[in-house]
Scaffold this motif. Structure first.
Motif, PDB file in Angstrom:
ATOM      1  N   VAL A  66     -32.170  34.508 -26.590  1.00 28.98           N
ATOM      2  CA  VAL A  66     -31.059  35.332 -26.420  1.00 28.98           C
ATOM      3  C   VAL A  66     -30.265  35.210 -27.622  1.00 28.98           C
ATOM      4  N   ASP A  67     -30.028  33.996 -28.183  1.00 29.12           N
ATOM      5  CA  ASP A  67     -29.231  33.847 -29.386  1.00 29.12           C
ATOM      6  C   ASP A  67     -29.612  34.779 -30.349  1.00 29.12           C
ATOM      7  N   ALA A  68     -30.942  34.840 -30.430  1.00 31.17           N
ATOM      8  CA  ALA A  68     -31.287  35.657 -31.840  1.00 31.17           C
ATOM      9  C   ALA A  68     -31.235  37.110 -31.359  1.00 31.17           C
ATOM     10  N   LEU A  69     -31.092  37.514 -29.964  1.00 29.94           N
ATOM     11  CA  LEU A  69     -30.952  39.088 -29.523  1.00 29.94           C
ATOM     12  C   LEU A  69     -29.313  39.152 -30.427  1.00 29.94           C
ATOM     13  N   ALA A  70     -28.552  38.366 -29.792  1.00 27.30           N
ATOM     14  CA  ALA A  70     -27.096  38.183 -30.005  1.00 27.30           C
ATOM     15  C   ALA A  70     -26.991  38.562 -31.495  1.00 27.30           C
ATOM     16  N   ALA A  71     -27.676  37.741 -32.392  1.00 23.68           N
ATOM     17  CA  ALA A  71     -27.502  37.642 -33.822  1.00 23.68           C
ATOM     18  C   ALA A  71     -28.033  38.785 -34.527  1.00 23.68           C
TER      19      ALA A  71
END
Length: 105
Positions: A66-71
């Motif tokens: 999810v952090d990667a999606l946001a990034a």
């Protein structure tokens, strides 16, 4: 929650159509359902997806994915969020009628 996630409703783009069904179509990206433990709206979202026969992989909002999606710029206004990894399909309280329309071919 993941740091740096834009959760403002104004940042959510208009979803594109993806197509209903639980069968995997290689021309269509896999769907992700971003959830959290103890989230009643997340349970509702799972029920709506099941009712429509829509398969989605469930990921926790605290996960590195999810952090990667946001990034990558995928807006996550608030959970639950249904995404194809590039765009938001639905978020918050899911509506079967609205999802049926958004996922229609």
């Amino acid at each position: 929650t993941a740091a740096g996630i834009d959760r403002s409703p104004a940042s959510v783009p208009r979803p594109r159509c993806l197509g209903l069904g639980s069968g995997r179509d290689d021309s269509r990206p896999a769907l992700l359902l971003v959830t959290a433990s103890g989230c009643h709206l997340c349970e509702h979202a799972r029920g709506v997806l099941e009712e429509l026969g829509v398969a989605a992989r469930v990921v926790d909002v605290s996960s590195p994915e999810v952090d990667a999606l946001a990034a990558r710029g995928v807006p996550l206004p608030f959970i639950p969020v249904l995404t194809d990894g590039n765009r938001v399909i639905a978020y918050g309280r899911f509506s079967a009628r609205r999802l049926r329309h958004e996922l229609a071919p």
